[in-house]
Write a protein that holds these residues in place. Structure first.
Motif, PDB file in Angstrom:
ATOM      1  N   ILE A 196       0.783  -1.240  -0.003  1.00  0.00           N
ATOM      2  CA  ILE A 196      -0.061  -0.123   0.022  1.00  0.00           C
ATOM      3  C   ILE A 196       0.912   1.154   0.073  1.00  0.00           C
ATOM      4  O   ILE A 196       0.355   2.286  -0.274  1.00  0.00           O
ATOM      5  N   PHE A 253       2.220   3.150  -3.982  1.00  0.00           N
ATOM      6  CA  PHE A 253       1.265   3.694  -4.939  1.00  0.00           C
ATOM      7  C   PHE A 253       1.750   5.256  -4.854  1.00  0.00           C
ATOM      8  O   PHE A 253       1.734   5.837  -5.856  1.00  0.00           O
ATOM      9  N   PHE A 278      -3.105   8.706 -12.528  1.00  0.00           N
ATOM     10  CA  PHE A 278      -4.454   8.802 -11.882  1.00  0.00           C
ATOM     11  C   PHE A 278      -4.803   7.717 -11.021  1.00  0.00           C
ATOM     12  O   PHE A 278      -5.207   7.535  -9.832  1.00  0.00           O
ATOM     13  N   PHE A 279      -4.573   6.474 -11.700  1.00  0.00           N
ATOM     14  CA  PHE A 279      -4.969   5.050 -11.141  1.00  0.00           C
ATOM     15  C   PHE A 279      -4.073   4.941  -9.818  1.00  0.00           C
ATOM     16  O   PHE A 279      -4.616   4.539  -8.854  1.00  0.00           O
ATOM     17  N   VAL A 307      -5.102   7.754  -7.088  1.00  0.00           N
ATOM     18  CA  VAL A 307      -6.410   7.331  -6.404  1.00  0.00           C
ATOM     19  C   VAL A 307      -6.232   6.232  -5.202  1.00  0.00           C
ATOM     20  O   VAL A 307      -6.758   6.118  -4.298  1.00  0.00           O
ATOM     21  N   ILE A 308      -5.667   4.931  -5.758  1.00  0.00           N
ATOM     22  CA  ILE A 308      -5.263   4.138  -4.646  1.00  0.00           C
ATOM     23  C   ILE A 308      -4.342   4.693  -3.635  1.00  0.00           C
ATOM     24  O   ILE A 308      -4.616   3.996  -2.336  1.00  0.00           O
ATOM     25  N   TRP A 337      -6.952   6.432  -1.334  1.00  0.00           N
ATOM     26  CA  TRP A 337      -7.627   5.496  -0.465  1.00  0.00           C
ATOM     27  C   TRP A 337      -6.890   5.033   0.682  1.00  0.00           C
ATOM     28  O   TRP A 337      -7.274   5.148   1.860  1.00  0.00           O
ATOM     29  N   GLY A 338      -5.559   4.456   0.375  1.00  0.00           N
ATOM     30  CA  GLY A 338      -4.827   4.140   1.288  1.00  0.00           C
ATOM     31  C   GLY A 338      -4.482   5.079   2.539  1.00  0.00           C
ATOM     32  O   GLY A 338      -4.658   4.910   3.525  1.00  0.00           O
TER      33      GLY A 338
END
Lengths: 208, 60
Positions: free
Chosen positions: A40, A43, A90-91, A94-95, A98-99
């Motif tokens: 995590i 990213f 962007f992928f 965004v992760i 979230w993390g």
């Protein structure tokens, strides 16, 4: 010049302040805390790597121009690299978001780190949007004619005209990238100053 | 026939995309697929072991 005078100079005071806040071993540390060995935490740096490719391919597109990216094979390739690196950007971002949201990454005096990340996200969306309307193809025509109604409804059309290709291109390749890169640098420096946020379970043992 | 023509045939891009419409929600299948892959990647990042983690713990 006396020692007192040298110490009073703004350059000396700034250097001492920067060195105290971010010494070299903190700026480029040799090791990271154990809790960072998790997927995590990957990213954020993935987003940075994608940003480097976005800017490098963007520079090539700026140097060669629209005819090159529309008509030549290598131009198509670089154009595709620019698009797909933005997709990965962007992928991963965004992760990363979230993390950091679920581990409440604003803990421990990291509110400014969180806020610079949020503003960078918004600026990135604007950069991507102005990129879509600067493609000089039917896709960009469609997006800009649709977007003008939305932006005019807010009153923003008087200052930000999505049908003005020159204005959109300048926002896309000058103003917004400067903002996005400056915010990213600030965000990374704040991460280095405050350190990577620990997970909830180990907060006490790490911060005590 | 180029190899990428065969690959491109798997994902037809020369006609209108498919959309899902449910009350106020309207989303293309392509965008929904990307969001689903992001959720799967997020969960995988939380659950999959990170290489070298055991070695670091042993060294401590």
């Amino acid at each position: 010049m006396s020692t007192t005078e040298i110490e009073r100079q703004w350059t000396t005071r700034l250097r001492h302040r920067v060195a105290a806040k971010l010494p070299p071993e903190k700026l480029l540390p040799d090791t990271q805390p154990t809790y960072v060995s998790s997927w995590i935490y990957v990213f954020g740096v993935t987003t940075l790597a994608a940003l480097v490719v976005v800017i490098a391919t963007g520079c090539l597109l700026a140097i060669r121009g629209p005819q090159w990216w529309h008509e030549s094979d290598i131009g198509h390739f670089v154009n595709s690299l620019h698009l797909w690196s933005v997709e990965i950007f962007f992928f991963a971002m965004v992760i990363h978001l979230w993390g950091k949201f679920f581990m409440a990454a604003w803990r421990g005096g990291r509110a400014l780190t969180w806020m610079t990340g949020v503003v960078t996200f918004v600026v990135s969306i604007l950069t991507a949007f102005t990129g879509y309307v600067s493609q000089t193809n039917f896709d960009s025509q469609w997006i800009s004619t649709q977007a003008k109604d939305g932006i005019n409804a807010t009153g923003g059309g008087a200052f930000f005209n999505v049908l003005n290709l020159g204005q959109m291109l300048m926002w896309h390749i000058v103003l917004l990238p400067i903002g996005a890169v400056a915010l990213t640098v600030l965000h990374v420096l704040l991460v280095r100053v405050k350190g990577v946020v620990p997970p909830f379970a180990s907060t006490n043992e790490v911060e005590s | 026939m180029y190899w990428y023509t065969a690959v491109a045939a798997l994902v037809p891009l020369d006609h209108l995309g498919r959309y899902l419409h449910w009350h106020w929600l309207l989303i293309s299948v392509a965008n929904l697929a990307v969001i689903a892959i992001m959720v799967v990647t997020f969960l995988a990042a939380l659950l999959l072991p990170f290489p070298g983690r055991r070695r670091r713990k042993e060294n401590q």
